[in-house]
Each structure stands twice: as C-alpha cells, then as structure tokens.
Design a protein around this motif. Structure first.
Motif, PDB file in Angstrom:
ATOM      1  N   LEU A  13     -32.837 -29.705  54.983  1.00 33.62           N
ATOM      2  CA  LEU A  13     -31.781 -29.512  56.008  1.00 33.62           C
ATOM      3  C   LEU A  13     -30.715 -30.553  55.936  1.00 33.62           C
ATOM      4  CD1 LEU A  13     -34.227 -28.831  59.098  1.00 33.62           C
ATOM      5  CD2 LEU A  13     -32.723 -27.290  57.821  1.00 33.62           C
ATOM      6  N   THR A  14     -30.979 -31.747  55.335  1.00 33.32           N
ATOM      7  CA  THR A  14     -29.990 -32.624  55.118  1.00 33.32           C
ATOM      8  C   THR A  14     -29.037 -32.076  54.034  1.00 33.32           C
ATOM      9  OG1 THR A  14     -31.227 -34.584  55.651  1.00 33.32           O
ATOM     10  CG2 THR A  14     -29.358 -34.926  54.060  1.00 33.32           C
ATOM     11  N   HIS A  15     -29.658 -31.438  53.048  1.00 30.10           N
ATOM     12  CA  HIS A  15     -28.912 -30.843  51.725  1.00 30.10           C
ATOM     13  C   HIS A  15     -27.859 -29.781  52.449  1.00 30.10           C
ATOM     14  CE1 HIS A  15     -27.776 -29.671  47.764  1.00 30.10           C
ATOM     15  NE2 HIS A  15     -28.204 -28.277  48.102  1.00 30.10           N
ATOM     16  N   VAL A  16     -28.293 -28.914  53.388  1.00 30.96           N
ATOM     17  CA  VAL A  16     -27.579 -27.823  53.754  1.00 30.96           C
ATOM     18  C   VAL A  16     -26.677 -28.330  54.938  1.00 30.96           C
ATOM     19  CG1 VAL A  16     -28.946 -26.135  52.811  1.00 30.96           C
ATOM     20  CG2 VAL A  16     -29.369 -26.958  55.167  1.00 30.96           C
ATOM     21  N   ASP A  17     -26.805 -29.568  55.594  1.00 27.43           N
ATOM     22  CA  ASP A  17     -25.953 -29.741  56.589  1.00 27.43           C
ATOM     23  C   ASP A  17     -24.550 -29.847  56.489  1.00 27.43           C
ATOM     24  OD1 ASP A  17     -25.655 -31.012  59.120  1.00 27.43           O
ATOM     25  OD2 ASP A  17     -25.394 -33.119  58.238  1.00 27.43           O
ATOM     26  N   GLY A  18     -23.788 -28.867  57.290  1.00 29.08           N
ATOM     27  CA  GLY A  18     -22.595 -28.798  57.182  1.00 29.08           C
ATOM     28  C   GLY A  18     -22.280 -27.616  56.855  1.00 29.08           C
ATOM     29  N   ALA A  19     -23.074 -26.678  55.987  1.00 29.41           N
ATOM     30  CA  ALA A  19     -23.101 -25.597  55.584  1.00 29.41           C
ATOM     31  C   ALA A  19     -23.248 -24.385  56.770  1.00 29.41           C
ATOM     32  CB  ALA A  19     -24.018 -25.279  54.224  1.00 29.41           C
ATOM     33  N   TYR A  20     -23.998 -24.817  57.626  1.00 26.86           N
ATOM     34  CA  TYR A  20     -24.294 -23.917  58.753  1.00 26.86           C
ATOM     35  C   TYR A  20     -24.021 -24.714  59.853  1.00 26.86           C
ATOM     36  CZ  TYR A  20     -26.738 -21.435  55.053  1.00 26.86           C
ATOM     37  OH  TYR A  20     -27.438 -20.923  53.824  1.00 26.86           O
ATOM     38  N   ALA A  21     -23.868 -23.797  60.794  1.00 23.59           N
ATOM     39  CA  ALA A  21     -23.507 -24.326  62.412  1.00 23.59           C
ATOM     40  C   ALA A  21     -24.652 -25.007  62.834  1.00 23.59           C
ATOM     41  CB  ALA A  21     -23.402 -22.950  63.193  1.00 23.59           C
ATOM     42  N   PRO A  22     -24.581 -26.107  63.801  1.00 22.42           N
ATOM     43  CA  PRO A  22     -25.635 -26.896  64.212  1.00 22.42           C
ATOM     44  C   PRO A  22     -26.501 -26.296  64.572  1.00 22.42           C
ATOM     45  CG  PRO A  22     -23.546 -27.920  64.633  1.00 22.42           C
ATOM     46  CD  PRO A  22     -23.083 -26.725  64.079  1.00 22.42           C
ATOM     47  N   ASN A  23     -26.546 -25.416  65.633  1.00 21.29           N
ATOM     48  CA  ASN A  23     -27.354 -24.365  66.241  1.00 21.29           C
ATOM     49  C   ASN A  23     -28.328 -23.834  65.348  1.00 21.29           C
ATOM     50  OD1 ASN A  23     -26.548 -25.342  68.721  1.00 21.29           O
ATOM     51  ND2 ASN A  23     -25.332 -23.222  69.161  1.00 21.29           N
ATOM     52  N   THR A  24     -27.694 -23.240  64.277  1.00 19.30           N
ATOM     53  CA  THR A  24     -28.419 -22.454  63.226  1.00 19.30           C
ATOM     54  C   THR A  24     -29.508 -23.374  62.482  1.00 19.30           C
ATOM     55  OG1 THR A  24     -26.790 -21.104  62.797  1.00 19.30           O
ATOM     56  CG2 THR A  24     -28.083 -21.222  60.902  1.00 19.30           C
ATOM     57  N   LEU A  25     -28.976 -24.632  62.143  1.00 14.86           N
ATOM     58  CA  LEU A  25     -29.725 -25.889  61.596  1.00 14.86           C
ATOM     59  C   LEU A  25     -31.100 -26.044  62.439  1.00 14.86           C
ATOM     60  CD1 LEU A  25     -27.219 -27.977  59.720  1.00 14.86           C
ATOM     61  CD2 LEU A  25     -28.824 -26.366  58.618  1.00 14.86           C
ATOM     62  N   ARG A  26     -30.615 -26.227  63.776  1.00 11.94           N
ATOM     63  CA  ARG A  26     -31.754 -26.594  64.770  1.00 11.94           C
ATOM     64  C   ARG A  26     -32.634 -25.333  64.656  1.00 11.94           C
ATOM     65  NH1 ARG A  26     -27.904 -29.055  67.773  1.00 11.94           N
ATOM     66  NH2 ARG A  26     -26.903 -27.322  68.604  1.00 11.94           N
ATOM     67  N   ALA A  27     -32.364 -24.208  64.877  1.00 10.00           N
ATOM     68  CA  ALA A  27     -33.238 -22.993  64.637  1.00 10.00           C
ATOM     69  C   ALA A  27     -34.045 -23.040  63.483  1.00 10.00           C
ATOM     70  CB  ALA A  27     -32.345 -21.872  65.189  1.00 10.00           C
ATOM     71  N   TYR A  28     -33.404 -23.275  62.359  1.00 11.42           N
ATOM     72  CA  TYR A  28     -34.051 -23.159  61.182  1.00 11.42           C
ATOM     73  C   TYR A  28     -35.241 -24.396  61.198  1.00 11.42           C
ATOM     74  CZ  TYR A  28     -30.874 -20.277  58.620  1.00 11.42           C
ATOM     75  OH  TYR A  28     -30.115 -19.421  58.192  1.00 11.42           O
ATOM     76  N   HIS A  29     -34.836 -25.732  61.923  1.00 11.75           N
ATOM     77  CA  HIS A  29     -35.620 -26.662  61.735  1.00 11.75           C
ATOM     78  C   HIS A  29     -37.024 -26.313  62.515  1.00 11.75           C
ATOM     79  CE1 HIS A  29     -37.516 -30.660  62.802  1.00 11.75           C
ATOM     80  NE2 HIS A  29     -37.098 -31.046  61.954  1.00 11.75           N
ATOM     81  N   ALA A  30     -36.961 -25.564  63.752  1.00 12.43           N
ATOM     82  CA  ALA A  30     -37.825 -25.241  64.706  1.00 12.43           C
ATOM     83  C   ALA A  30     -38.678 -24.304  64.033  1.00 12.43           C
ATOM     84  CB  ALA A  30     -37.214 -24.806  66.089  1.00 12.43           C
ATOM     85  N   ASP A  31     -38.040 -23.282  63.541  1.00  9.58           N
ATOM     86  CA  ASP A  31     -38.860 -22.348  63.026  1.00  9.58           C
ATOM     87  C   ASP A  31     -39.734 -22.624  61.688  1.00  9.58           C
ATOM     88  OD1 ASP A  31     -37.773 -20.246  64.657  1.00  9.58           O
ATOM     89  OD2 ASP A  31     -36.399 -19.433  63.121  1.00  9.58           O
TER      90      ASP A  31
END
Length: 71
Positions: A13-31
C-alpha cells in the motif's frame, strides 16, 4: 493478524500510495486485512488428509485440452 502479512500489506500500500484515491486505498487495506484473517482461519492444506473419494492421482488432473495445443 500475522505480522509478516501485515508488513507485506503495508509495503504494497505504501508502494501504490498516490496512484489511487485515498478511499480506494482504505478499501483495499480493509479488504486485504479481512482476506488475510480468512486465510489464517482455515486449516493448512498440508495438515489435511486426502479423502478416500479423491485418490491422490486424480485430484489434481487438468481438464482435457487445458495447457495442450491441438496437433
């Protein structure tokens, strides 16, 4: 949660930070946390005994035509 799995997830998630919207990253993290917890809840495949109805030589056969080219 497994520390190694959590660390790997954080690295990804650190590697892709900025490539996706913050809400998308939060959803990926939770999933992914839910998926990791699920994987940790199931018994290891190595600890399971094969069933009598699925002999070892037939359990993992490929379906006909998969991975083979026509002559």
């Amino acid at each position: 949660m497994n520390h190694t799995a959590q660390s790997a997830l954080d690295d990804i998630l650190t590697h892709v930070d900025g490539a996706y919207a913050p809400n998308t990253l939060r959803a990926y993290h939770a999933d992914m946390q839910e998926f990791i917890a699920f994987l940790q809840s199931i018994p290891s495949a190595r600890s399971q005994q094969p069933s009598a109805s699925a002999p070892a030589d037939t359990r993992y056969q490929q379906a006909p035509g998969i991975g083979h080219r026509a002559p």
